[in-house]
Design a protein around this motif. Structure first.
Motif, PDB file in Angstrom:
ATOM      1  N   LEU A 159      37.821  37.563  44.423  1.00  0.00           N
ATOM      2  CA  LEU A 159      36.964  36.604  43.734  1.00  0.00           C
ATOM      3  C   LEU A 159      37.807  35.800  42.748  1.00  0.00           C
ATOM      4  O   LEU A 159      38.867  36.249  42.310  1.00  0.00           O
ATOM      5  CB  LEU A 159      35.845  37.321  42.967  1.00  0.00           C
ATOM      6  CG  LEU A 159      35.095  38.466  43.647  1.00  0.00           C
ATOM      7  CD1 LEU A 159      34.002  38.993  42.724  1.00  0.00           C
ATOM      8  CD2 LEU A 159      34.515  38.041  44.977  1.00  0.00           C
ATOM      9  N   ARG A 160      37.327  34.608  42.378  1.00  0.00           N
ATOM     10  CA  ARG A 160      37.970  33.835  41.311  1.00  0.00           C
ATOM     11  C   ARG A 160      36.939  33.517  40.251  1.00  0.00           C
ATOM     12  O   ARG A 160      35.863  32.971  40.544  1.00  0.00           O
ATOM     13  CB  ARG A 160      38.587  32.539  41.854  1.00  0.00           C
ATOM     14  CG  ARG A 160      40.016  32.762  42.339  1.00  0.00           C
ATOM     15  CD  ARG A 160      40.691  31.497  42.796  1.00  0.00           C
ATOM     16  NE  ARG A 160      41.050  30.612  41.700  1.00  0.00           N
ATOM     17  CZ  ARG A 160      42.225  29.980  41.624  1.00  0.00           C
ATOM     18  NH1 ARG A 160      43.149  30.179  42.549  1.00  0.00           N
ATOM     19  NH2 ARG A 160      42.470  29.153  40.646  1.00  0.00           N
ATOM     20  N   GLY A 161      37.268  33.882  39.006  1.00  0.00           N
ATOM     21  CA  GLY A 161      36.358  33.669  37.893  1.00  0.00           C
ATOM     22  C   GLY A 161      36.844  32.573  36.959  1.00  0.00           C
ATOM     23  O   GLY A 161      36.997  31.428  37.356  1.00  0.00           O
ATOM     24  N   ASP A 162      37.102  32.926  35.691  1.00  0.00           N
ATOM     25  CA  ASP A 162      37.579  31.954  34.717  1.00  0.00           C
ATOM     26  C   ASP A 162      38.929  32.398  34.180  1.00  0.00           C
ATOM     27  O   ASP A 162      39.659  33.141  34.838  1.00  0.00           O
ATOM     28  CB  ASP A 162      36.542  31.761  33.597  1.00  0.00           C
ATOM     29  CG  ASP A 162      36.123  33.073  32.942  1.00  0.00           C
ATOM     30  OD1 ASP A 162      37.013  33.840  32.531  1.00  0.00           O
ATOM     31  OD2 ASP A 162      34.909  33.337  32.818  1.00  0.00           O
ATOM     32  N   TRP A 163      39.262  31.974  32.949  1.00  0.00           N
ATOM     33  CA  TRP A 163      40.558  32.304  32.355  1.00  0.00           C
ATOM     34  C   TRP A 163      40.695  33.806  32.098  1.00  0.00           C
ATOM     35  O   TRP A 163      41.793  34.310  31.933  1.00  0.00           O
ATOM     36  CB  TRP A 163      40.730  31.535  31.051  1.00  0.00           C
ATOM     37  CG  TRP A 163      40.438  30.076  31.188  1.00  0.00           C
ATOM     38  CD1 TRP A 163      41.245  29.122  31.757  1.00  0.00           C
ATOM     39  CD2 TRP A 163      39.263  29.396  30.755  1.00  0.00           C
ATOM     40  NE1 TRP A 163      40.637  27.893  31.700  1.00  0.00           N
ATOM     41  CE2 TRP A 163      39.417  28.029  31.092  1.00  0.00           C
ATOM     42  CE3 TRP A 163      38.086  29.793  30.116  1.00  0.00           C
ATOM     43  CZ2 TRP A 163      38.448  27.065  30.810  1.00  0.00           C
ATOM     44  CZ3 TRP A 163      37.118  28.843  29.840  1.00  0.00           C
ATOM     45  CH2 TRP A 163      37.303  27.504  30.192  1.00  0.00           C
ATOM     46  N   GLY A 164      39.567  34.492  32.042  1.00  0.00           N
ATOM     47  CA  GLY A 164      39.609  35.939  31.869  1.00  0.00           C
ATOM     48  C   GLY A 164      38.611  36.485  30.882  1.00  0.00           C
ATOM     49  O   GLY A 164      38.216  37.644  30.974  1.00  0.00           O
ATOM     50  N   GLY A 165      38.181  35.642  29.929  1.00  0.00           N
ATOM     51  CA  GLY A 165      37.316  36.159  28.882  1.00  0.00           C
ATOM     52  C   GLY A 165      35.999  35.441  28.712  1.00  0.00           C
ATOM     53  O   GLY A 165      35.359  35.560  27.668  1.00  0.00           O
TER      54      GLY A 165
END
Length: 321
Positions: A21-27
């Protein structure tokens, strides 16, 4: 109390999956959504299932990653901006993805807004064009990937605002927090940005005039880019009447048409039937200022600007039967 389930059959995938999956920068919110999907999906798949979430920016890069098959699922925002990837408009002119499919859309009621310090006495775009002040404008990078920077520059250009030509400058960063810091520290005289539900807007909003975007500008952006318009409610910002601007809403969960139907169904089922898992992470925030606008409605989750994957559609069709 957990929401009542619809009666749509709960998925059970006997084989073990490996998914990316691909989300955001991490936070931020996209990573949080990926964690929710991964947890609930893994519970319903084979015992050796592995699901990884890759860092991303959540914009054009995420759409390209899923379109190219680098990941099976990606999240991108705002949802309407992704439609250009289907037929090759805007940043997708050289590489588009007609086989993109949606698994669902999660609501975030957001807008891209233009604020100018009240000390400049500018209340409209017409006044801005007439006075041509040298503004230091905080926004995101305009690199063809970041939807905020791309939209901010397109809106200003279409509105006849020449920031650098009038002696001003852009203070460009990747995330909204750096832009907020520029305004709060006095380094910026204006801001063009989104994430309007975050508390910083209430802190510096009292010092800003928010400019309504002119109808011809909004109509042109929708005709050329597919970007819709929306209202900001009266009083949403301190001492600010309602105004119309660019819509920047919703998190789109994307896949390709070749994602197996049972996996697409399972992810859609997770979004609709286990929504309590994500909702309870935001209930300490009023819904109209929450990064995810709850309560979630499974039927609305299935109303996506990109065509639904057939497997996902099989879940949502049961809700309207």
């Amino acid at each position: 109390m957990a929401p009542q389930r619809s009666g749509a059959p709960e998925p059970k995938i006997e084989r073990s999956l490996t998914l990316h999956l691909r989300g955001d920068w991490g936070g931020a919110n996209l990573h949080r959504i990926c964690g929710w999907i991964a947890q609930e999906l893994a519970d319903r798949c084979g015992p050796y299932t592995r699901i990884a979430t890759w860092n991303s920016r959540g914009f054009v890069d995420a759409v390209r990653a899923v379109g190219r098959g680098e990941v099976q699922v990606a999240l991108a925002t705002p949802a309407a901006f992704v439609t250009a990837a289907l037929d090759g408009r805007g940043p997708y002119a050289d590489e588009h993805y007609p086989d993109l499919r949606a698994l669902g859309v999660l609501p975030q009621r957001d807008r891209l807004v233009v604020g100018v310090r009240r000390s400049f006495g500018v209340r409209t775009f017409a006044e801005l064009r007439e006075r041509k002040p040298a503004l230091r404008v905080a926004t995101s990078v305009n690199d063809g990937v970041n939807h905020v920077g791309v939209a901010a520059h397109a809106l200003l250009e279409r509105a006849g605002v020449d920031v650098t030509g009038w002696g001003g400058e852009f203070l460009s960063d990747e995330r909204p927090f750096e832009s907020f810091d520029h305004v709060l520290a006095g380094r910026a005289d204006a801001i063009v940005h989104e994430a309007i539900m975050l508390p910083a807007w209430q802190e510096f909003g009292k010092d800003m005039h928010f400019l309504e975007v002119e109808p011809d500008v909004l109509e042109a952006l929708e005709a050329e880019q597919g970007w819709p318009a929306a209202d900001v409610a009266d009083g949403y910002f301190p001492d600010t009447p309602a105004f119309r601007t660019l819509d920047f809403s919703d998190f789109l969960v994307l896949a390709r048409a070749d994602l197996p139907d049972d996996v697409a169904y399972a992810i859609a089922w997770v979004l609709g039937e286990t929504r309590e898992v994500i909702e309870r992470q935001y209930r300490h925030i009023p819904p109209d200022h929450s990064p995810i606008t709850y309560p979630l409605d499974p039927v609305a989750i299935g109303r996506t600007p990109v065509p639904l994957h057939p497997g996902a559609a099989a879940y949502y069709e049961q809700l309207e039967a």
